[in-house]
Write an enzyme that holds these catalytic residues in place. Sequence first.
Site, mmCIF file in Angstrom:
data_model
loop_
_atom_site.group_PDB
_atom_site.id
_atom_site.type_symbol
_atom_site.label_atom_id
_atom_site.label_comp_id
_atom_site.label_asym_id
_atom_site.label_seq_id
_atom_site.Cartn_x
_atom_site.Cartn_y
_atom_site.Cartn_z
ATOM 1 C CB VAL A 11 -0.774 0.034 1.119
ATOM 2 C CG1 VAL A 11 -1.565 1.345 1.220
ATOM 3 C CG2 VAL A 11 -2.055 -1.224 1.146
ATOM 4 C CG ASP A 30 10.337 0.128 5.116
ATOM 5 O OD1 ASP A 30 10.804 -0.665 6.201
ATOM 6 O OD2 ASP A 30 9.354 -0.359 4.660
ATOM 7 C CB THR A 122 -6.870 -2.804 6.371
ATOM 8 O OG1 THR A 122 -6.853 -2.420 4.963
ATOM 9 C CG2 THR A 122 -8.346 -3.188 6.595
ATOM 10 C CG PHE A 252 -15.430 -9.809 -6.436
ATOM 11 C CD1 PHE A 252 -14.119 -10.396 -5.692
ATOM 12 C CD2 PHE A 252 -15.353 -8.528 -6.951
ATOM 13 C CE1 PHE A 252 -13.100 -9.776 -5.514
ATOM 14 C CE2 PHE A 252 -14.263 -7.908 -6.969
ATOM 15 C CZ PHE A 252 -13.026 -8.349 -6.024
ATOM 16 C CB CYS A 263 -7.499 -7.557 1.560
ATOM 17 S SG CYS A 263 -5.977 -6.256 0.977
#
Length: 434
Positions: A11, A30, A122, A252, A263
């Site tokens: 992401v 990072d 998330t 889907f 996810c």
Amino acid sequence: MRVTMVGTGYVGLVSGACFADFGHQVICVDKDAAKIKRLHLGMMPIFEPGLDDLVASNVKAGRLSFTTDLGTAVQDADAVFIAVGTPSRRGDGHADLTYVEQAAREIAEHLQRYTVVVNKSTVPVGTGDLVESIMRDVNPRGDFSVVSNPEFLREGAAIGDFKRPDRVVVGTNDERARQLMRELYRPLFLNETPILFTDRRTSELIKYAANAFLAVKIAYINEMADLCEQVGANVQEVARGIGLDNRIGKKFLNAGPGYGGSCFPKDTLALVRTAQEANAPVTIVEATVASNDARKKRMAGKIIQACGGDVTGKTIGILGLTFKPNTDDMRDAPSLEIVPALVAAGANVRAYDPEGMEEAKKELSDITMVAGPYEAAEKADAIVILTEWDQFRALDFERIALAMTSPVMIDLRNVYNPADLRQDGFTYVSIGRK
């Protein structure tokens, strides 16, 4: 605008590169010095189509840079995105917020001006409150707002999803933060992208609710596929028949061996745990998690049955190991359930994946990795399509049949027409079709 992206995983790196391509000044941070060094050399830590070129062009233009120095990156930023991992916590399935909490503390230590701190990771409902509380404790006088801005990126299509999204969701009740986020996403106004401003907790729940709904669709069509096999119907035509209903939609609804990836498995589980603790259980999602877990386990049995009920000493060629095409992501891939089960049943497994073999080697043992699909078929008693990579869509079946000990194909992605394969002399087994 000056943007800092904390975390250079999937992401963070994609979002940072795309924001830079919009014209913003972006620094990606990072703690992994080796990863930052590789990024400076133009080496991507993940496979995502087009990402290497996007990163290279924006580095060359001076809009994108990489560092391990969080303090310097935060000091002058207008917006700091938290884009770190939130894996499932061992034991209870909750999202592990260790990295989010750590990022919040370190960001707070270095704030020097008004800054919008954005949760891109998330996270469960209420995480924005937690981040704000941590930052207030560390820096009581800090001038900042905490915003939720969930990502909706599909692996393998992430750059397009970022630049041409269905929607952008922003969770904040702070007017200054709202205006800054509107300016940050202003390049999308040309595409008339819907931007939904809501409160922070609603924004956080939207992400989980969206992923859970898509997971439900996948599990549903997979169970319909099982029913089709028992009653002699065709799941692809069932999916088309219901997908043409605008209230349902066609996406889907491709039957297969079960969903995986970074996810759906962890987000559905986290939503289940959150709902249970809130005394509002989401039983449909609970059933979806159970259905998907069981499906992946059953697929090895389907393969064994297609091989006559016993694979002891037989060679099985596997085409595709990643959870979906156009990624090297092996997280919760169906192959991680199916391949070990075949090995445990006595099979010799030869496997090929266009991008995922290095990652697969870390997860799968006692199998042979080969250089291509035809090598996987060499002296095989059966060949299995696990991931629908494009290069598996037009195979030379005459060549494959000659290479195999017996021409048996188990197509767990319904890539081919059953009649065509049978005409080529194959025993052909697929999902939800006669």
